[in-house]
Design a protein around this motif. Structure first.
Motif: not given
Length: 263
Positions: A125-129, A174-184, A217-221
């Motif tokens: 947890s604790n995804v901060k992005g 993915a309330h913390n956004v799947i992009v941020n979760i993946l970066e974490h 679109a940004d998320i998809g990219t």
């Protein structure tokens, strides 16, 4: 979608690994029992449950599950039993938390941060992005003392499954956004997952509204750049999925009620 199965706004994934028969979330109601029976899944044999966050569309079937299973340990974030609310179209703020009358229970394991369950399973947890935060989060609240404030989703956790050289990342909404979760994930693992499964919260059910097309679109990219294979469902929404599909082509597929996936 299998038309013989019941549907609701909720998520529950039955997962078999080398070492476990487990659930990731339990849906919104006791519908989990009926659908499991129809799919010939014996819930009494489940040995472990992960609840992704403290909303009833993910933990609402917990009591029903526990009525047929007396052994599985249930992993929740330590904040999962907070007071959580959602805006409704009529202006009402509706309680959407998990049933607190389930507490206390010695089967619940409350965790924070990074938790290694065993060699195969891990939670974080604790995804901060703050990239591409969904507008739908503006309709979700938590009670702090006697005040309702915007939910910070500190109660959201994600599952990592390590098996046969693959790493599978499972998210709830993915309330913390799947992009941020993946970066974490990448920051901690120095690699990307092989597969990602879950909802991406691109459809605001309370308002009946999708995220801005440019944000989708940004998320998809971003997702495409990871090289992972994505399977999405639940709060992503069909229209948003179709937009992601146009960008990601064969790197994303949709899971609906009754879908079966072999990794």
């Amino acid at each position: 979608m299998d038309e013989d199965l019941g549907c609701e706004h909720g998520l529950s994934l039955y997962i078999e690994t080398n070492n476990h028969k487990m659930l990731f979330d339990t849906g919104a109601s006791d519908l989990i029992l009926e659908n499991a029976r129809k799919m010939q899944v014996d819930l009494s044999k489940v040995d472990l449950v992960v609840i992704s966050h403290g909303h009833c569309d993910h933990g609402g079937g917990l009591r029903a599950f526990m009525s047929v299973n007396s052994k599985a340990k249930i992993y929740l974030n330590s904040k999962a039993f907070g007071d959580y609310y959602s805006n409704r179209l009529n202006g009402e703020k509706k309680y959407i938390g998990i049933d607190k009358t389930l507490l206390p229970n010695d089967r619940f394991i409350l965790v924070d941060g990074q938790t290694e369950i065993d060699d195969e399973l891990e939670l974080f947890s604790n995804v901060k992005g703050n990239k591409l935060k969904p507008s739908g989060n503006q309709d979700l609240f938590m009670k702090v003392d006697s005040l309702l404030v915007l939910d910070d989703f500190a109660h959201e956790q994600n599952l990592i499954i390590k098996e046969n050289g693959n790493i599978v990342l499972v998210a709830g909404c993915a309330h913390n956004v799947i992009v941020n979760i993946l970066e974490h994930f990448h920051l901690n693992k120095n690699r990307q997952p092989s597969y990602v499964i879950g909802g991406f919260h691109l459809y605001n059910r309370s308002a009946g509204r999708y995220e801005n097309p440019s944000a989708i679109a940004d998320i998809g990219t971003c997702l495409l750049s990871t090289g992972a294979m994505f399977y999405t469902c639940h709060c992503t929404g069909i229209k948003a999925y179709e937009s992601l599909k146009s960008i990601m082509t064969d790197k994303i597929e949709y899971l609906s009620t009754g879908s079966q996936l072999i990794v």
